[in-house]
Design an enzyme around this catalytic site. Structure first.
Site, short mmCIF file in Angstrom:
data_model
loop_
_atom_site.label_atom_id
_atom_site.label_comp_id
_atom_site.label_asym_id
_atom_site.label_seq_id
_atom_site.Cartn_x
_atom_site.Cartn_y
_atom_site.Cartn_z
N LYS A 114 -4.32 -14.01 -1.54
CA LYS A 114 -5.26 -13.23 -0.73
C LYS A 114 -6.67 -13.80 -0.87
O LYS A 114 -6.91 -14.77 -1.60
CB LYS A 114 -5.22 -11.77 -1.18
CG LYS A 114 -3.85 -11.13 -1.06
CD LYS A 114 -3.55 -10.68 0.36
CE LYS A 114 -4.32 -9.42 0.69
NZ LYS A 114 -4.00 -8.94 2.05
N ASP A 130 -6.08 -12.77 8.92
CA ASP A 130 -6.63 -11.46 8.58
C ASP A 130 -7.90 -11.16 9.36
O ASP A 130 -8.85 -11.96 9.37
CB ASP A 130 -6.92 -11.39 7.08
CG ASP A 130 -7.24 -9.98 6.63
OD1 ASP A 130 -6.47 -9.06 6.97
OD2 ASP A 130 -8.26 -9.80 5.94
N LYS A 151 0.86 -1.19 0.00
CA LYS A 151 0.00 0.00 0.00
C LYS A 151 0.89 1.24 0.00
O LYS A 151 1.03 1.95 0.99
CB LYS A 151 -0.94 -0.02 1.20
CG LYS A 151 -1.95 -1.17 1.14
CD LYS A 151 -2.85 -1.19 2.36
CE LYS A 151 -3.84 -2.35 2.29
NZ LYS A 151 -4.69 -2.45 3.50
N GLU A 193 -3.68 -16.14 2.85
CA GLU A 193 -4.54 -15.43 3.79
C GLU A 193 -5.67 -16.33 4.26
O GLU A 193 -6.29 -17.04 3.47
CB GLU A 193 -5.12 -14.17 3.13
CG GLU A 193 -6.05 -13.37 4.03
CD GLU A 193 -6.56 -12.14 3.33
OE1 GLU A 193 -7.78 -11.93 3.33
OE2 GLU A 193 -5.73 -11.37 2.79
#
Length: 282
Positions: A161, A221, A129, A194
């Site tokens: 993910k 997560d 990010k 994830e």
């Protein structure tokens, strides 16, 4: 993109067909001196980038570094001095400051969070990010602040993910397809996956432990701290563990005390205020 290419593109964006203000007001042979002043307390980052910018603009510029990356700085400190062709100092000025101000802001925030982890096994990770085309500097800054660099881009690791899991048809399918892809392409990349709940963690434990389908890291997560603690116990060292999602300075310590190996935070690079620095003639 390497640092040299980043600087080349940034200078091209800024200069265009010429620094017409300097060209019109400063004699071509004028020489001057300037110093980089600190106006706000924090952690210094970007000195190496500044040196690269000055060298790329004009290798003849003389730069005297007085403070190094990672130093604790306060208002009034002098980071470096630069002397040489006045036009070229002015051409480099804004790129140097833009990089160093943002990098120092990132390093300062990162160090504050890293300090909260003291005494635990957890290490802080950065993420992707980042600001487009500025990732190289932002990743440098998080490392200077004490974090660990996670993958730099999409090419240096497989990180499966939630959308990958859903598009692939589930945890097992995503792992098997990733392992097959690595075998077919001859690549040696770590695999991280994830997970969003206990059932998915249990599926990774079932599927991802064999030599043929080995998973390296389990990303937990959006679990609460108690949930992370339970999953760390369940995994019991069979995978590296990483926690992410909704973690900030208010709850970071609670997550670190769960025994998780890593905590990742996108806020290191996308929720940061630049540190105030200036370049002044003297």
């Amino acid at each position: 993109m390497d640092l040299h290419e980043f600087i080349r593109l940034a200078l091209a964006e800024d200069i265009g067909d010429g620094d017409h203000t300097s060209l019109s007001t400063i004699p071509a042979d004028a020489t001057k001196r300037a110093r980089l002043l600190v106006k706000e307390a924090g952690i210094l980052a970007g000195v190496d980038v500044a040196l690269a910018v000055f060298a790329q603009v004009d290798p003849a510029l003389q730069v005297d570094v007085l403070m190094q990356d990672g130093a604790t700085i306060k208002p009034g400190d002098i980071v470096l001095t630069v002397s040489g062709n006045a036009r070229n100092i002015l051409t480099a000025e804004r790129l140097v400051l833009n990089c160093m101000q943002r990098m120092s802001g990132i390093a300062t925030h990162t160090r504050q969070l890293v300090d909260l982890l003291e005494g635990t096994r957890a290490q802080l990770l950065d993420t992707r990010k980042t600001t487009p085309n500025f990732r190289i500097c932002e990743k440098m800054a998080t490392k200077i602040g004490g974090a660990v660099n996670h993958r730099f881009g999409l090419y240096d690791m497989i990180l499966i993910k939630d959308n990958h899991v859903d598009f692939a048809g589930g945890i097992e399918a995503a792992i098997n397809k990733s392992v097959a892809y690595l075998a077919e392409t001859g690549r040696k990349l770590r695999i991280e996956i994830e997970t969003r709940n206990r059932a998915e963690v249990e599926e990774v434990l079932r599927v991802g432990q064999s030599d043929a389908t080995r998973v390296d890291i389990v990303l937990l997560d959006n679990f609460a701290p108690d949930g992370i603690r339970d999953m760390v116990r369940l995994i019991n060292g069979r995978f590296i563990t990483e926690a992410s999602g909704g973690i900030d300075e208010t709850n970071l310590r609670a997550y670190a005390e769960t025994g998780v190996d890593f905590i990742s935070s996108g806020a290191l690079t996308h929720h940061v205020k630049s540190l105030d620095l200036s370049l002044k003639a003297y």
